[in-house]
Design a protein around this motif. Structure first.
Motif, mmCIF file in Angstrom:
data_model
loop_
_atom_site.group_PDB
_atom_site.id
_atom_site.type_symbol
_atom_site.label_atom_id
_atom_site.label_comp_id
_atom_site.label_asym_id
_atom_site.label_seq_id
_atom_site.Cartn_x
_atom_site.Cartn_y
_atom_site.Cartn_z
ATOM 1 N N LEU A 77 -32.896 -56.711 -18.931
ATOM 2 C CA LEU A 77 -34.286 -56.237 -18.890
ATOM 3 C C LEU A 77 -34.396 -54.830 -19.469
ATOM 4 C CD1 LEU A 77 -37.002 -57.344 -17.832
ATOM 5 C CD2 LEU A 77 -36.581 -56.118 -15.703
ATOM 6 N N VAL A 78 -33.409 -53.999 -19.164
ATOM 7 C CA VAL A 78 -33.407 -52.628 -19.696
ATOM 8 C C VAL A 78 -33.153 -52.637 -21.204
ATOM 9 C CG1 VAL A 78 -32.192 -50.409 -19.630
ATOM 10 C CG2 VAL A 78 -32.700 -51.633 -17.502
ATOM 11 N N LEU A 79 -32.220 -53.489 -21.654
ATOM 12 C CA LEU A 79 -31.861 -53.515 -23.075
ATOM 13 C C LEU A 79 -32.982 -54.055 -23.954
ATOM 14 C CD1 LEU A 79 -28.189 -54.838 -22.870
ATOM 15 C CD2 LEU A 79 -28.904 -52.532 -23.471
ATOM 16 N N LEU A 80 -33.705 -55.061 -23.450
ATOM 17 C CA LEU A 80 -34.642 -55.802 -24.309
ATOM 18 C C LEU A 80 -36.084 -55.322 -24.210
ATOM 19 C CD1 LEU A 80 -33.308 -59.441 -23.694
ATOM 20 C CD2 LEU A 80 -32.809 -57.927 -25.626
ATOM 21 N N GLN A 81 -36.400 -54.416 -23.308
ATOM 22 C CA GLN A 81 -37.789 -54.005 -23.170
ATOM 23 C C GLN A 81 -38.265 -53.259 -24.423
ATOM 24 O OE1 GLN A 81 -38.315 -51.024 -20.122
ATOM 25 N NE2 GLN A 81 -36.236 -50.283 -20.394
ATOM 26 N N GLY A 95 -36.515 -50.288 -25.091
ATOM 27 C CA GLY A 95 -35.097 -50.471 -24.794
ATOM 28 C C GLY A 95 -34.192 -50.132 -25.956
ATOM 29 N N ILE A 96 -32.885 -50.290 -25.704
ATOM 30 C CA ILE A 96 -31.896 -49.898 -26.715
ATOM 31 C C ILE A 96 -31.996 -50.777 -27.963
ATOM 32 C CG2 ILE A 96 -29.409 -49.755 -27.154
ATOM 33 C CD1 ILE A 96 -29.022 -49.070 -24.233
ATOM 34 N N VAL A 97 -32.220 -52.073 -27.784
ATOM 35 C CA VAL A 97 -32.254 -52.976 -28.930
ATOM 36 C C VAL A 97 -33.405 -52.621 -29.865
ATOM 37 C CG1 VAL A 97 -32.535 -55.386 -29.631
ATOM 38 C CG2 VAL A 97 -31.143 -54.828 -27.632
ATOM 39 N N ASN A 98 -34.590 -52.430 -29.304
ATOM 40 C CA ASN A 98 -35.733 -52.069 -30.148
ATOM 41 C C ASN A 98 -35.565 -50.687 -30.774
ATOM 42 O OD1 ASN A 98 -37.691 -54.151 -30.408
ATOM 43 N ND2 ASN A 98 -38.145 -53.956 -28.230
ATOM 44 N N ASP A 99 -34.996 -49.739 -30.030
ATOM 45 C CA ASP A 99 -34.770 -48.397 -30.584
ATOM 46 C C ASP A 99 -33.803 -48.457 -31.761
ATOM 47 O OD1 ASP A 99 -36.489 -47.320 -28.765
ATOM 48 O OD2 ASP A 99 -34.927 -46.594 -27.393
ATOM 49 N N TRP A 100 -32.703 -49.212 -31.620
ATOM 50 C CA TRP A 100 -31.734 -49.334 -32.709
ATOM 51 C C TRP A 100 -32.346 -50.066 -33.902
ATOM 52 C CZ3 TRP A 100 -26.506 -50.897 -29.979
ATOM 53 C CH2 TRP A 100 -26.010 -49.769 -29.319
ATOM 54 N N GLY A 101 -33.084 -51.139 -33.638
ATOM 55 C CA GLY A 101 -33.679 -51.898 -34.741
ATOM 56 C C GLY A 101 -34.658 -51.059 -35.545
ATOM 57 N N MET A 102 -35.517 -50.304 -34.859
ATOM 58 C CA MET A 102 -36.482 -49.457 -35.570
ATOM 59 C C MET A 102 -35.780 -48.262 -36.216
ATOM 60 S SD MET A 102 -39.952 -49.554 -33.254
ATOM 61 C CE MET A 102 -39.164 -48.948 -31.767
ATOM 62 N N LEU A 117 -32.780 -48.258 -37.492
ATOM 63 C CA LEU A 117 -32.098 -48.742 -38.702
ATOM 64 C C LEU A 117 -33.069 -49.293 -39.731
ATOM 65 C CD1 LEU A 117 -29.066 -50.578 -37.015
ATOM 66 C CD2 LEU A 117 -29.030 -48.386 -38.233
ATOM 67 N N GLY A 118 -34.354 -49.326 -39.392
ATOM 68 C CA GLY A 118 -35.360 -49.814 -40.334
ATOM 69 C C GLY A 118 -35.444 -51.321 -40.424
ATOM 70 N N LEU A 119 -34.868 -52.029 -39.433
ATOM 71 C CA LEU A 119 -34.901 -53.499 -39.462
ATOM 72 C C LEU A 119 -36.289 -54.025 -39.152
ATOM 73 C CD1 LEU A 119 -31.502 -54.236 -37.684
ATOM 74 C CD2 LEU A 119 -31.977 -54.172 -40.133
ATOM 75 N N TRP A 120 -37.036 -53.359 -38.296
ATOM 76 C CA TRP A 120 -38.430 -53.691 -38.017
ATOM 77 C C TRP A 120 -39.168 -52.414 -37.658
ATOM 78 C CZ3 TRP A 120 -34.403 -55.930 -35.062
ATOM 79 C CH2 TRP A 120 -34.188 -55.384 -33.817
ATOM 80 N N GLN A 121 -40.511 -52.451 -37.802
ATOM 81 C CA GLN A 121 -41.327 -51.248 -37.639
ATOM 82 C C GLN A 121 -41.939 -51.128 -36.250
ATOM 83 O OE1 GLN A 121 -41.243 -49.068 -40.094
ATOM 84 N NE2 GLN A 121 -39.972 -50.535 -41.243
ATOM 85 N N GLU A 122 -42.277 -52.257 -35.628
ATOM 86 C CA GLU A 122 -42.886 -52.258 -34.308
ATOM 87 C C GLU A 122 -41.914 -52.848 -33.294
ATOM 88 O OE1 GLU A 122 -45.810 -51.006 -33.530
ATOM 89 O OE2 GLU A 122 -46.275 -50.425 -35.604
ATOM 90 N N PRO A 123 -41.998 -52.417 -32.040
ATOM 91 C CA PRO A 123 -41.119 -53.011 -31.006
ATOM 92 C C PRO A 123 -41.331 -54.518 -30.901
ATOM 93 C CG PRO A 123 -42.185 -51.024 -30.181
ATOM 94 C CD PRO A 123 -42.848 -51.349 -31.496
#
Length: 295
Positions: free
Chosen positions: A131-135, A138-145, A147-153
């Motif tokens: 729940l903490v990682l995927l919110q 969270g860490i996943v959305n922070d890393w994805g944005m 690295l430029g993989l996606w713009q919005e959470p």
């Protein structure tokens, strides 16, 4: 000569009967425990499902299940989530188990610690970790944005995607353990024999290795599927109320409405459907393979 064989046969028969009764008496405590812990609760579940709210014998709970479309959707969602989770565990678990089976035993034992590590922590703790990682923050959305993989959470939690991620992570060891044991038991000489006969490595894998590993794969997939049917904590937390499974509906009937009859009827229908599916699967692949044995 016949006069001496008859007494010997009688003695052997008597010893055989005595041995059978001795083995039965040794297994009797375990049989009684199974009867008390399994048969009695299931029988009580069936009995409660046929009692109306007034306490009289009735089929009203089953009529409600058959008449209301919401229950059909709940059962369909439960089996869809269980099947998808089982498929994801097979896709992820088979290559990992194959890799572990090819490693030397000492290194494989060390790697198995990583597989068994989730068993040493609570399911509730692991679910809250996801729940903490995927919110959204969270860490996943922070890393994805970052690295430029996606713009919005991305909506990775409180939906079906979050439920499948959490359930796959928790169920994966249940598939790997029997599959790894099955792969370890495969004699490497079979693959060498296939190579000597001219088979390429991929042909030897598909024709020899995969069929020999199927008993472990089927047993692991069966365990995962059955456990998913009754899973509660992870779908309730990561699904956010958007993924309703039978277990969650049973909990609602008991906690909010205190309706044991309706909850028991749901449990009985789920049990009957599960047994019917297992029976159909055993007719297709054989009961021995379904139980993890080689046919």
């Amino acid at each position: 000569m016949p006069t001496t064989q008859a007494p010997n046969a009688a003695l052997l028969h008597r010893d055989g009967v005595r041995e059978h009764w001795t083995l039965f008496s040794l297994g009797l405590p375990a049989l009684l425990l199974v009867f008390v812990m399994l048969v009695v609760p299931i029988g009580w579940l069936f009995w409660l499902s046929f009692l109306s709210d007034a306490g009289a014998f009735s089929l009203e709970h089953y009529r409600r299940l058959a008449s209301q479309a919401s229950y059909a959707r709940i059962f369909r969602t439960t089996f869809e989530v269980s099947l998808i989770t089982t498929g994801l565990c097979v896709l992820l678990g088979y290559p990992l188990a194959y890799l572990l089976a090819q490693l030397p035993r000492r290194i494989a034992a060390l790697c198995m610690i990583a597989v068994l590590l989730p068993f040493w922590t609570s399911v509730l703790v692991r679910t809250y970790a996801w729940l903490v990682l995927l919110q959204r923050q969270g860490i996943v959305n922070d890393w994805g944005m970052g690295l430029g993989l996606w713009q919005e959470p991305l909506p990775l939690v409180h939906n079906l995607a979050g439920t499948l991620i959490g359930m796959t992570h928790i169920m994966l060891p249940y598939l790997i353990l029997p599959l790894y044991g099955s792969m370890r038991a495969i004699d490497g000489d079979y693959l060498k024999a296939a190579a000597n006969l001219g088979a390429s490595p991929s042909r030897a894998f598909w024709s020899v290795y995969l069929p020999l590993s199927l008993p472990g794969l089927v047993a692991g997939a069966t365990i995962v599927f059955i456990l998913c049917l009754g899973f509660y904590i992870t779908p309730a937390l990561l699904g956010g109320g958007r993924v309703i499974l039978v277990s969650m509906r049973i909990a609602t009937d008991i906690e909010l409405f205190f309706n044991w009859g309706a909850a028991s009827a749901l449990g009985v229908v789920l049990l009957v459907l599960t047994v019917a599916l297992l029976f159909a699967a055993s007719r297709l692949v054989g009961f021995d393979r379904l139980a993890g044995g080689a046919k």
